[in-house]
Design a protein around this motif. Structure first.
Motif, PDB file in Angstrom:
ATOM      1  N   THR A 145      -1.029  -0.443  -9.752  1.00 13.71           N
ATOM      2  CA  THR A 145      -1.879  -0.704  -8.593  1.00 13.71           C
ATOM      3  C   THR A 145      -1.613  -2.079  -7.995  1.00 13.71           C
ATOM      4  O   THR A 145      -1.221  -3.009  -8.687  1.00 13.71           O
ATOM      5  N   ASN A 151      -7.442  -0.467  -5.328  1.00 11.93           N
ATOM      6  CA  ASN A 151      -7.613   0.960  -5.060  1.00 11.93           C
ATOM      7  C   ASN A 151      -6.297   1.629  -4.680  1.00 11.93           C
ATOM      8  O   ASN A 151      -6.209   2.860  -4.655  1.00 11.93           O
ATOM      9  N   LEU A 152      -5.278   0.830  -4.348  1.00 10.54           N
ATOM     10  CA  LEU A 152      -4.006   1.365  -3.883  1.00 10.54           C
ATOM     11  C   LEU A 152      -2.997   1.391  -5.020  1.00 10.54           C
ATOM     12  O   LEU A 152      -2.739   0.377  -5.660  1.00 10.54           O
ATOM     13  N   GLU A 166      -0.931   4.039  -2.007  1.00  7.84           N
ATOM     14  CA  GLU A 166      -1.962   4.936  -1.492  1.00  7.84           C
ATOM     15  C   GLU A 166      -3.165   4.926  -2.425  1.00  7.84           C
ATOM     16  O   GLU A 166      -3.070   4.522  -3.580  1.00  7.84           O
ATOM     17  N   THR A 167      -4.303   5.382  -1.911  1.00 12.31           N
ATOM     18  CA  THR A 167      -5.511   5.464  -2.725  1.00 12.31           C
ATOM     19  C   THR A 167      -5.243   6.301  -3.968  1.00 12.31           C
ATOM     20  O   THR A 167      -4.706   7.410  -3.880  1.00 12.31           O
TER      21      THR A 167
END
Length: 204
Positions: A145, A151-152, A166-167
């Motif tokens: 991450t 969160n990505l 990406e999430t």
């Protein structure tokens, strides 16, 4: 039982930690990084390289070229420096992921990931966390991450053979096996009678 990712990360950053002792605490961080390659020969162990295997595929994270800002792509096992990486320790749980062939850092450019020169930016720093274990209870898959936005997660898109941040949803293209370069046979990531086992990356 110790977590294997801790042992792996410890092994990969021992050289950087040792450099701090050799060069002194007053040495600027950038100077330490620049001299790391030249100083590595003075140690009895090499910087530990690893491959990032994508989910349950037969592909690894690769660089598409050696130029700055080249896209990060995937390839089958090829044995070249383009698929080999090592870690620079930044702080607890935070690392730079460096391509062995170019010395450039895995960088999140928003819509895609590239390799770039070290700018000490948060989009070049990553957290590595175990998310799934093998049948013996050892860490097998990890999420990677962004330190800029936890969160990505590093995400592979097979249709375009590209990576972006990406999430995190837990899909297989957001999970990676960290396979140490040079491990073979039962010590490596392998399919055995009980199922898939993680590579041996430290004591437990």
């Amino acid at each position: 039982m110790k977590n294997k990712i801790k042992a792996f990360l410890t092994a990969t950053v021992m050289g950087v930690s040792a450099l701090t002792g050799v060069m002194g605490t007053d040495t600027p961080v950038k100077e330490m990084k620049a001299s790391a390659v030249a100083t590595a020969d003075s140690f009895s162990y090499p910087v530990q390289q690893f491959r990032m295997g994508i989910g349950d595929t037969n592909r690894n994270v690769n660089t598409s070229a050696t130029e700055v800002n080249s896209p990060v792509t995937s390839e089958k096992l090829n044995g070249t420096g383009s698929e080999k990486w090592y870690l620079n320790y930044i702080s607890s749980g935070v690392y730079e992921i460096v391509n062995s062939e170019t010395g450039y850092l895995l960088t999140n450019e928003g819509s895609y990931c590239t390799i770039d020169t070290d700018t000490d930016a948060s989009n070049q720093r990553w957290n590595i966390t175990a998310v799934q274990q093998d049948f013996e209870g050892y860490d097998l898959y990890y999420k990677i991450t962004s330190n800029a936005n936890s969160n990505l997660a590093l995400t592979f898109t097979p249709e375009t053979n590209s990576f972006s941040a990406e999430t995190y949803s837990g899909n297989i293209y957001q999970k990676y096996k960290l396979n140490l370069d040079g491990l073979e046979g039962f010590a490596s990531n392998a399919k055995v009678s009980g199922g898939e086992k993680a590579g041996t990356i430290g004591v437990s």
